[in-house]
Design a protein around this motif. Sequence first.
Motif, short mmCIF file in Angstrom:
data_model
loop_
_atom_site.label_atom_id
_atom_site.label_comp_id
_atom_site.label_asym_id
_atom_site.label_seq_id
_atom_site.Cartn_x
_atom_site.Cartn_y
_atom_site.Cartn_z
N ILE A 124 139.06 76.56 8.83
CA ILE A 124 137.85 75.83 9.21
C ILE A 124 137.25 76.42 10.49
O ILE A 124 136.95 75.72 11.44
N HIS A 149 128.65 73.73 6.06
CA HIS A 149 129.51 72.56 5.88
C HIS A 149 130.59 72.52 6.96
O HIS A 149 130.84 71.48 7.56
N GLN A 150 131.20 73.67 7.22
CA GLN A 150 132.26 73.69 8.24
C GLN A 150 131.70 73.40 9.63
O GLN A 150 132.34 72.72 10.42
N LYS A 151 130.51 73.89 9.91
CA LYS A 151 129.90 73.64 11.22
C LYS A 151 129.68 72.14 11.40
O LYS A 151 130.03 71.57 12.44
N LYS A 152 129.15 71.48 10.39
CA LYS A 152 128.93 70.03 10.45
C LYS A 152 130.25 69.29 10.55
O LYS A 152 130.40 68.36 11.33
N TYR A 153 131.23 69.73 9.76
CA TYR A 153 132.53 69.08 9.76
C TYR A 153 133.17 69.18 11.14
O TYR A 153 133.69 68.20 11.67
N ARG A 154 133.10 70.36 11.75
CA ARG A 154 133.69 70.52 13.09
C ARG A 154 133.01 69.61 14.09
O ARG A 154 133.66 68.99 14.91
N TYR A 155 131.68 69.50 14.01
CA TYR A 155 130.96 68.64 14.95
C TYR A 155 131.37 67.19 14.78
O TYR A 155 131.71 66.51 15.74
N TYR A 156 131.34 66.70 13.54
CA TYR A 156 131.67 65.30 13.32
C TYR A 156 133.13 65.01 13.63
O TYR A 156 133.45 63.96 14.14
N LYS A 157 133.99 65.95 13.33
CA LYS A 157 135.41 65.77 13.64
C LYS A 157 135.59 65.62 15.14
O LYS A 157 136.30 64.72 15.61
#
Length: 132
Positions: A14, A93-101
């Motif tokens: 990720i 998708h990974q960029k958004k996932y990292r931010y929200y995580k």
Amino acid sequence: MKLIPNFAELLHEIKLPVPEKCFFIEAGDEKYINKWIRDGEITCDLEKLFDWINVEYKLKKKDLNQEERRLAEEVKKRFPVDQWRVIKIFSDHQKKYRYYKKAIEDVKRRTTPRMNGQAIMTIFSPGWGINT
């Protein structure tokens, strides 16, 4: 233009870069996309680049003369005109996932289960911004 060699590794960890950095420019690519690269890197949005390639080299047209057909085939061999969208989707998708995580982890770190709604909202006040 080729996919970066460690794409699969970065995908599973990720840690994908932005879509434009998921590809590297090969020798000879400059001939076709010179206006969109600087210092060996893409200087525009990946979608803009591939939309331009499709129009510039008439990749969607059927009624091409022999020279246009040869050029279109060369471009299709050199650039991932059919696969780039998948790479962009994975990267975005990974960029958004990292931010929200990160946001969720920060909120969890700053709150406790017994905090009321008003107390929770103070973590979003100036000076308390979420660390991203």
